[in-house]
Design an enzyme around this catalytic site. Sequence first.
Site, PDB file in Angstrom:
ATOM      1  N   SER A   1       2.403   9.808  -8.449  1.00  0.00           N
ATOM      2  CA  SER A   1       2.198   9.259  -7.116  1.00  0.00           C
ATOM      3  C   SER A   1       0.721   8.979  -6.876  1.00  0.00           C
ATOM      4  O   SER A   1      -0.142   9.437  -7.619  1.00  0.00           O
ATOM      5  CB  SER A   1       2.702  10.253  -6.076  1.00  0.00           C
ATOM      6  OG  SER A   1       1.793  11.328  -5.973  1.00  0.00           O
ATOM      7  N   LYS A   2       0.486   8.228  -5.825  1.00  0.00           N
ATOM      8  CA  LYS A   2      -0.877   7.905  -5.428  1.00  0.00           C
ATOM      9  C   LYS A   2      -1.693   9.185  -5.279  1.00  0.00           C
ATOM     10  O   LYS A   2      -2.860   9.247  -5.658  1.00  0.00           O
ATOM     11  CB  LYS A   2      -0.818   7.138  -4.105  1.00  0.00           C
ATOM     12  CG  LYS A   2      -2.155   6.803  -3.504  1.00  0.00           C
ATOM     13  CD  LYS A   2      -1.977   6.073  -2.194  1.00  0.00           C
ATOM     14  CE  LYS A   2      -2.202   6.954  -0.984  1.00  0.00           C
ATOM     15  NZ  LYS A   2      -3.497   7.597  -0.906  1.00  0.00           N
ATOM     16  N   ARG A   3      -1.066  10.192  -4.720  1.00  0.00           N
ATOM     17  CA  ARG A   3      -1.732  11.478  -4.516  1.00  0.00           C
ATOM     18  C   ARG A   3      -2.271  12.084  -5.813  1.00  0.00           C
ATOM     19  O   ARG A   3      -3.327  12.697  -5.831  1.00  0.00           O
ATOM     20  CB  ARG A   3      -0.768  12.477  -3.862  1.00  0.00           C
ATOM     21  CG  ARG A   3      -0.587  12.241  -2.377  1.00  0.00           C
ATOM     22  CD  ARG A   3      -1.579  13.075  -1.559  1.00  0.00           C
ATOM     23  NE  ARG A   3      -1.737  12.509  -0.224  1.00  0.00           N
ATOM     24  CZ  ARG A   3      -2.839  11.873   0.189  1.00  0.00           C
ATOM     25  NH1 ARG A   3      -3.878  11.721  -0.608  1.00  0.00           N
ATOM     26  NH2 ARG A   3      -2.913  11.397   1.405  1.00  0.00           N
TER      27      ARG A   3
END
Length: 510
Positions: free
Chosen positions: A265-267
Amino acid sequence: MEKKVRVRFAPSPTGGLHLGGVRTVLYNYLFAKQHGGDFVLRIEDTDQNRYVPGAEEYIFECLKWVGLEPDESPLHGGPYAPYRQSERKEMYRQYAEQLVKQGNAYYAFDTPAELEAMREKFRTEENPSPQYNHSLRGRMRNSLTMSEDEVSRLLKEGTPHVIRIKMPENETLTFTDIIRGEVHFNSSLVDDKVLLKADGMPTYHLAVVIDDYSMKITHAFRGEEWLPSAPVHLLLWKYLGWEQEMPQWAHFPLILKPDGHGKLSKRDGDRLGFPVFAMNWKDPRNEELTHGFRELGFLPEAFINMLAVLGWNDGTEQELFSLEELVNKFSLENVHKGGAKFNYEKAKWFNHEWIKKLPVDRWQSTVRKEFEKNGIIIKDEEKFIRVLELVKDRCTLLTDFFTQASFFFKAPEALDVASVKPKWNEDKSMFFDILSEKLTTLEEWNATAIEALFKETATEKGIKMGELQLPFRIMLVGGKFGPTVFDIAALIGKEETIARIRKGLSDIGL
RNA sequence: GGAGCGUUGGUCAAGGGGUUAAGACACCUCCCUUUCACGGAGGAAUCACGGGUUCGAUUCCCGUACGCUCUACCA
């Protein structure tokens, strides 16, 4: 006659384009082009709450950057327009109503609060997420449990409602996935998914089937996360009477976090320090900027190449592929079933390889802009090219060129005198003094001549070459890096070389 | 909890009933270079587990374990 191959990528415009999305685009594109087919881009914007302004334009720019442009899209147009689901709203209800009439779907009037109450009521340790399904629909407020009169009254009054698919009991649903082979499901285990939402918009499930049908899609590829909802789609194709037209399915493996497990994910990118989006994405809601591969100095060729082999290979040892080669060699049969952990180090390796492989003029202007951004205006294009050729071996990212080559155009501001000071002495100081004098009269200004003069002077002074090269480098470059010193001197020119020696001498002092 | 999908070195992976089980990234050693890289040579490291089938399983079958995805009026 074989049908013309038509594939589609159907993103929802909710934010930056994830690298997994780009890979899905790539595989779609490769498959389409290999078969002389069409690549369609359809915008799945049926969730009005998640609509983010600018996201659609961003997706187009990403595709342009990587060179995977669709043949048909809201931007490019095409015979099956509109390509934005919000603009096709009308047709979905009609099909949903048809399903209700056929007895394959039904109206449901349960409010969100009622649904929540139902889940609350039936939630147990054994069953943490109760489904709206064959065993429960009989206790809910829908056209299956209410009288016809009541239903039509509610409908007439404009009572908010949804249309749900009526999943059959105990049917085995089967389809053949190109990558995974036969996949089976028991229909009893699938819930009565909402087809048409209370706002009149279709859910993904309804929209994807209707649009794939009406856009004559022959092959539908998507991420593995969609596999569990395949039985719903299967049934929809059947109920709508389009079974013969159903596209062939392939579910791609997921791209996983480098550490631990789970979808990337972007995270994870933020946390581990690497990009996940194709390009910089600025969220208009909070102004938050997420870095992209493009701005961090990746070449589209490398980005595509890296993505292509993350889950696919051609069975040989080849790792570097151009888009053209990929179009020729790609095959779904060679796509892996299991997910792959993303490896940023390897991604950078691909970029480095492509920097070395591609002619300079393919990325020269990108680097020039980088220089300009940092205050260096390139006036001598020829010299710029020579410099780029000279330093490209030590640049992994396009953004590395600035640190690796700015000193060719601008004298270093601070010199790393600490690394020469301990071994510095008067003899060395004198050497550079004499050297700068001699350089003044050097007629032919090239690396060979400069090195010869340097060597000659060193011999005269009885100092080893090696003792002098580092200080010379520090004077010209500022630090312990860069190509051969004599090449640097040759490129920056006589005046500048002498000036830097003088400056260096005074900075080092005695 | 359930369902579906998956599982070859740290990572990406080739292979597939009998192999010294390729290659790449990363790591370690050495060479090159009196800078940093590139490059070159070498090294360590793998078939999740248990049962079958078989003369022989990493490969085929069945279990188990583990992981992931889904389980929304999101896609």
